[in-house]
Design a protein around this motif. Structure first.
Motif, PDB file in Angstrom:
ATOM      1  N   GLU A 106      -6.188  -1.636  -6.375  1.00 32.64           N
ATOM      2  CA  GLU A 106      -7.019  -0.476  -6.691  1.00 32.64           C
ATOM      3  C   GLU A 106      -6.492   0.763  -5.997  1.00 32.64           C
ATOM      4  OE1 GLU A 106     -10.955  -0.634  -4.542  1.00 32.64           O
ATOM      5  OE2 GLU A 106     -10.189  -2.634  -4.019  1.00 32.64           O
ATOM      6  N   SER A 107      -7.138   1.894  -6.286  1.00 29.74           N
ATOM      7  CA  SER A 107      -6.766   3.164  -5.682  1.00 29.74           C
ATOM      8  C   SER A 107      -8.039   3.933  -5.350  1.00 29.74           C
ATOM      9  CB  SER A 107      -5.897   3.971  -6.660  1.00 29.74           C
ATOM     10  OG  SER A 107      -5.492   5.194  -6.079  1.00 29.74           O
ATOM     11  N   ARG A 108      -8.057   4.575  -4.180  1.00 31.16           N
ATOM     12  CA  ARG A 108      -9.208   5.377  -3.770  1.00 31.16           C
ATOM     13  C   ARG A 108      -8.701   6.687  -3.168  1.00 31.16           C
ATOM     14  NH1 ARG A 108     -12.431   0.738  -0.231  1.00 31.16           N
ATOM     15  NH2 ARG A 108     -12.007  -1.012  -1.656  1.00 31.16           N
ATOM     16  N   ASP A 109      -9.544   7.707  -3.223  1.00 30.23           N
ATOM     17  CA  ASP A 109      -9.196   9.018  -2.678  1.00 30.23           C
ATOM     18  C   ASP A 109     -10.106   9.356  -1.500  1.00 30.23           C
ATOM     19  OD1 ASP A 109      -7.272   9.304  -4.614  1.00 30.23           O
ATOM     20  OD2 ASP A 109      -8.492  10.552  -5.931  1.00 30.23           O
TER      21      ASP A 109
ATOM     22  N   ARG B 186     -11.480  11.385 -11.176  1.00 31.97           N
ATOM     23  CA  ARG B 186     -10.267  12.004 -10.644  1.00 31.97           C
ATOM     24  C   ARG B 186      -9.930  13.263 -11.419  1.00 31.97           C
ATOM     25  NH1 ARG B 186      -6.667   6.961  -8.673  1.00 31.97           N
ATOM     26  NH2 ARG B 186      -7.250   7.174  -6.482  1.00 31.97           N
TER      27      ARG B 186
ATOM     28  N   TYR C 127       0.840  -1.197   0.000  1.00 30.38           N
ATOM     29  CA  TYR C 127       0.000   0.000   0.000  1.00 30.38           C
ATOM     30  C   TYR C 127       0.877   1.249   0.000  1.00 30.38           C
ATOM     31  CZ  TYR C 127      -4.299  -2.554   1.229  1.00 30.38           C
ATOM     32  OH  TYR C 127      -5.388  -3.378   1.224  1.00 30.38           O
TER      33      TYR C 127
ATOM     34  N   TRP D 222     -10.279  -4.697  -0.015  1.00 27.96           N
ATOM     35  CA  TRP D 222      -9.439  -4.121  -1.064  1.00 27.96           C
ATOM     36  C   TRP D 222      -8.822  -5.207  -1.938  1.00 27.96           C
ATOM     37  CZ3 TRP D 222      -7.203   1.009  -1.792  1.00 27.96           C
ATOM     38  CH2 TRP D 222      -7.873   1.996  -1.058  1.00 27.96           C
TER      39      TRP D 222
ATOM     40  N   THR E  89      -3.367   3.674  -2.435  1.00 24.09           N
ATOM     41  CA  THR E  89      -3.234   2.739  -3.560  1.00 24.09           C
ATOM     42  C   THR E  89      -2.725   1.401  -3.050  1.00 24.09           C
ATOM     43  OG1 THR E  89      -2.719   4.571  -5.056  1.00 24.09           O
ATOM     44  CG2 THR E  89      -2.148   2.362  -5.810  1.00 24.09           C
ATOM     45  N   SER E  90      -3.347   0.321  -3.536  1.00 21.99           N
ATOM     46  CA  SER E  90      -2.924  -1.030  -3.198  1.00 21.99           C
ATOM     47  C   SER E  90      -2.576  -1.777  -4.481  1.00 21.99           C
ATOM     48  CB  SER E  90      -4.041  -1.774  -2.460  1.00 21.99           C
ATOM     49  OG  SER E  90      -3.792  -3.163  -2.450  1.00 21.99           O
ATOM     50  N   THR E  91      -1.501  -2.532  -4.434  1.00 22.17           N
ATOM     51  CA  THR E  91      -1.126  -3.349  -5.594  1.00 22.17           C
ATOM     52  C   THR E  91      -1.819  -4.700  -5.557  1.00 22.17           C
ATOM     53  OG1 THR E  91       0.786  -4.199  -4.395  1.00 22.17           O
ATOM     54  CG2 THR E  91       1.137  -2.255  -5.792  1.00 22.17           C
TER      55      THR E  91
ATOM     56  N   THR F  39      -4.627   9.966  -1.339  1.00 25.00           N
ATOM     57  CA  THR F  39      -4.791   8.874  -2.298  1.00 25.00           C
ATOM     58  C   THR F  39      -4.153   7.618  -1.732  1.00 25.00           C
ATOM     59  OG1 THR F  39      -4.818  10.344  -4.214  1.00 25.00           O
ATOM     60  CG2 THR F  39      -4.230   8.055  -4.608  1.00 25.00           C
TER      61      THR F  39
END
Length: 421
Positions: free
Chosen positions: A272-275, A416, A3, A269, A27-29, A25
């Motif tokens: 993905e990526s979230r804000d 975004r 993350y 999760w 982000t997780s791989t 922001t």
């Protein structure tokens, strides 16, 4: 699973200013090889009330439930609930969960063939049964799909009491088929259970919708991720909101954890990526004063996955303090966009065309400015947009109910900065 968290803000505050905003922001791989860090349980809840017999909705719901079952990975636990005036477990035997395999998926499909439209709508009871079944597998990534075509028939306040009891214990994606259900009702469920709400106007589109939801659920590799927020003495969190991919207010979901620290649920999760928009109220400082306004930690259990810092620096230099951070401004506009749409729909329902026109006009302007083309297109089914840049619109005399409900359910979807849908 790796993350990262990055904070975007203008840390410079004018003298006397006490409000600090930041967009974070996360982000997780995803887990290595797509492997889950825990087990997973899926529950499909199908409305089987009498009204589902109309327009082929029951047949379409059976087809959709079968399609969803076909997407469940081997080894995932699952169950199917038939929703009537009570909650009835259709598969497997009551009080049990099946383990997905070619054999159990085939058995589930045969059970789904027995679904018949006959009864009422009791969403609170359906969700309570789902909660009990999820309780058989504590620690699993827990996800449900709820399908309905009508309004809840339980006594006033019961659904709300259930949501208070079970809120945050699993994720629930809600879908309404047709146009005789209430967006506000399903949104209430989705918000409490960190899920989504949408309309499937045509029964024949249900199978695709179910496949998409189940495929997305199968991509989750980590459950119960939380945002831990620490603030210094005399600093207060004004709000914490997810602002992308959709607006979800997490402020009221805070769970206190020791002095000046709170936990906010982020759900399951995958890659993905979230804000998130964090707003902190702090004591005013003198010119040159600096402070750490908040420390944000993304957690899974007791493990810190990543951190970000929100800072405040007071300055008498107006060129610094009046600089608008692009991300903060963008998402403030996206939140206003959702509010304007929902206010416009509400005004129109009450016959207040003047207010509805103003609100929809503002929504058209915000959608245009932010590049939210999907929302602008949805708006154009409800109003004639004469000039999006200035927010000049005209209400349409006749509006298709499905178009209005699609606009309502999707009003919280965001884009975004600089990215169009």
């Amino acid at each position: 699973m790796a993350y990262t968290a990055e904070a975007f803000q203008n840390e410079y505050l004018a003298l006397g200013a006490t409000e600090v905003d930041a967009i974070v922001t996360v982000t997780s791989t995803g887990a290595e090889g797509g492997r889950r860090t825990s087990g997973a349980t899926e529950i499909i809840i199908v409305d089987c009330s009498g009204s589902m017999q109309a327009e082929g909705r029951m047949a379409a719901a059976r087809h959709a439930a079968k399609a969803a079952v076909g997407c469940i990975d081997d080894g995932v636990h699952f169950a199917i609930i038939a929703g009537v005036s009570t909650a009835q477990q259709l598969f497997p035997d009551p009080g049990e969960l099946a383990v997905a395999s070619p054999q159990t998926r085939a058995e589930a499909v045969r059970a789904i063939d027995r679904l018949q439209a006959n009864g009422g709508t009791a969403m609170g009871a359906w969700l309570k049964l789902a909660h009990r079944l999820f309780g058989l597998r504590p620690g699993d990534i827990a996800h449900a799909i709820l399908l309905t075509d009508g309004e809840n028939g339980e006594y006033g306040g019961y659904l709300e009491s259930v949501l208070t009891e079970i809120g945050g214990s699993f994720t629930c994606d809600c879908r309404g088929v047709g146009t005789n259900w209430q967006v506000s009702e399903l949104r209430k469920i989705a918000n409490a259970l960190l899920g989504t709400v949408d309309i499937v106007a045509r029964p024949e589109d249900l199978a695709t919708a179910f496949e998409q939801m189940m495929t997305a659920a199968m991509s989750k590799t980590s459950g119960d991720v939380q945002l831990k927020v620490w603030t210094p003495i005399k600093a207060v969190i004004r709000f914490v909101k997810q602002v992308e991919p959709q607006v979800v207010d997490l402020t009221g979901k805070r769970v206190e954890e020791g002095p000046r620290t709170g936990l906010y649920p982020l759900g399951a999760w995958g890659a993905e990526s979230r804000d998130y928009h964090i707003c902190v109220q702090v004591p005013a400082g003198m010119s040159g004063d600096e402070m750490l306004a908040a420390r944000l930690s993304v957690m899974e259990g007791d493990t810190v996955l990543t951190q970000a810092l929100v800072r405040a620096v007071w300055t008498g230099d107006a060129a610094l303090s009046t600089r608008i951070n692009r991300q903060v401004a963008h998402y403030t506009g996206q939140a206003e966009l959702a509010e304007a749409i929902q206010a416009g729909i509400e005004a129109r329902k009450h016959g207040d065309d003047h207010t509805a026109t103003i609100k929809f006009g503002r929504a058209a302007q915000l959608a245009h400015q932010s590049g939210n083309k999907a929302t602008e297109d949805l708006l154009s089914t409800v109003v004639d947009i004469e000039d999006a840049a200035t927010g000049t619109v005209r209400l349409r005399r006749k509006i298709d109910a499905a178009d209005e409900m699609a606009l309502d359910t999707r009003s919280t979807k965001t884009v975004r900065v600089g990215r169009q849908q």
